[in-house]
Design a protein around this motif. Structure first.
Motif, short mmCIF file in Angstrom:
data_model
loop_
_atom_site.label_atom_id
_atom_site.label_comp_id
_atom_site.label_asym_id
_atom_site.label_seq_id
_atom_site.Cartn_x
_atom_site.Cartn_y
_atom_site.Cartn_z
N ARG A 1 39.01 34.45 51.61
CA ARG A 1 38.65 34.01 50.27
C ARG A 1 39.10 35.05 49.25
N GLY A 2 39.08 34.64 47.98
CA GLY A 2 39.42 35.56 46.92
C GLY A 2 40.91 35.63 46.66
N PRO A 3 41.44 36.69 46.05
CA PRO A 3 40.69 37.88 45.67
C PRO A 3 39.80 37.64 44.46
N PHE A 4 38.81 38.51 44.35
CA PHE A 4 37.79 38.39 43.32
C PHE A 4 37.97 39.47 42.26
N VAL B 1 33.47 42.45 43.00
CA VAL B 1 32.76 42.36 44.27
C VAL B 1 31.51 43.23 44.16
N ALA C 1 40.00 44.56 50.22
CA ALA C 1 40.90 43.41 50.40
C ALA C 1 40.40 42.19 49.62
N LEU C 2 39.10 42.11 49.39
CA LEU C 2 38.54 40.99 48.62
C LEU C 2 38.72 41.16 47.12
N THR C 3 39.11 42.36 46.70
CA THR C 3 39.14 42.71 45.27
C THR C 3 40.57 42.63 44.74
N GLU C 4 40.76 41.93 43.65
CA GLU C 4 42.11 41.82 43.10
C GLU C 4 42.51 43.12 42.40
N ARG D 1 40.05 48.58 41.28
CA ARG D 1 41.19 48.63 42.20
C ARG D 1 42.48 48.83 41.40
#
Ligand SMILES: C[S@@+](CC[C@H](N)C(=O)[O-])C[C@H]1O[C@@H](n2cnc3c(N)ncnc32)[C@H](O)[C@@H]1O
Length: 157
Positions: A82-85, A88, A103-106, A155
């Motif tokens: 899912r994502g990226p968000f 987080v 990895a979930l974070t844009e 990030r």
């Protein structure tokens, strides 16, 4: 009723601001109280809770809030792929898998880690070592109250 499982008001206010206009993932929904607040400013919120009893309470609280999705289970499993968000909120799921959170974070997105004891050294603290020292992040540790610190990281790449 929540027995200390919910972020304190100072942290809720901070993440509510940082969520503005972003797609948000919350690791650890607990009773859904902070997810409901995040939904007021975020574009979308996906929140995950492991404990079925807490999920049931959160489901009632979040019913009808159209930009919130509540998932039951392990946050890392549920959010894989899912994502990226854009934000987080890492508020459950110890030991934290920081590579998975990253990895979930844009790129340009934010990671918030709640519930830290202020004044602790970075060395030997796996949370601080990752969030404050990893070169893929820019981060600041701030006091939400004199007794509670939060790390906000962006990030970079
Ligand atoms: C501090 S509470 C979350 C509070 C919530 N963010 C709020 O402010 O309303 C931490 C929650 O994370 C949940 N949790 C622990 N490990 C988890 C995992 N691997 N995946 C999803 N939730 C988890 C716990 O059951 C607990 O309800």
């Amino acid at each position: 009723m929540t027995g200390g499982a919910t972020a304190i008001p100072e942290v809720q206010a901070l993440v509510r601001v940082l969520a503005t206009g972003r797609d948000v993932a919350e690791l650890g929904a607990a009773y859904g109280e902070t997810a409901a607040l995040l939904a007021e400013t975020a574009r979308s919120v996906v929140t995950v809770e492991l404990d079925p009893g807490r999920v049931a309470v959160a489901r009632e609280r979040l019913r009808g809030i159209v930009n919130v999705e509540l998932l039951e289970g392990d946050a890392y499993e549920q959010l894989r792929g899912r994502g990226p968000f854009g934000l987080v909120f890492a508020d459950g799921g110890r030991p934290y898998d920081w590579e998975a959170v990253l990895a979930l974070t844009e790129p340009g997105g934010l990671i918030v880690k709640d519930d830290l004891s202020p004044g602790r050294p970075v060395e030997g603290d796996v949370v601080r070592e990752f969030l404050l020292r990893d070169r893929r992040l820019a981060a600041a540790e701030i006091l939400a109250t004199p007794e509670l610190a939060v790390i906000v990281a962006s990030r970079l790449r």
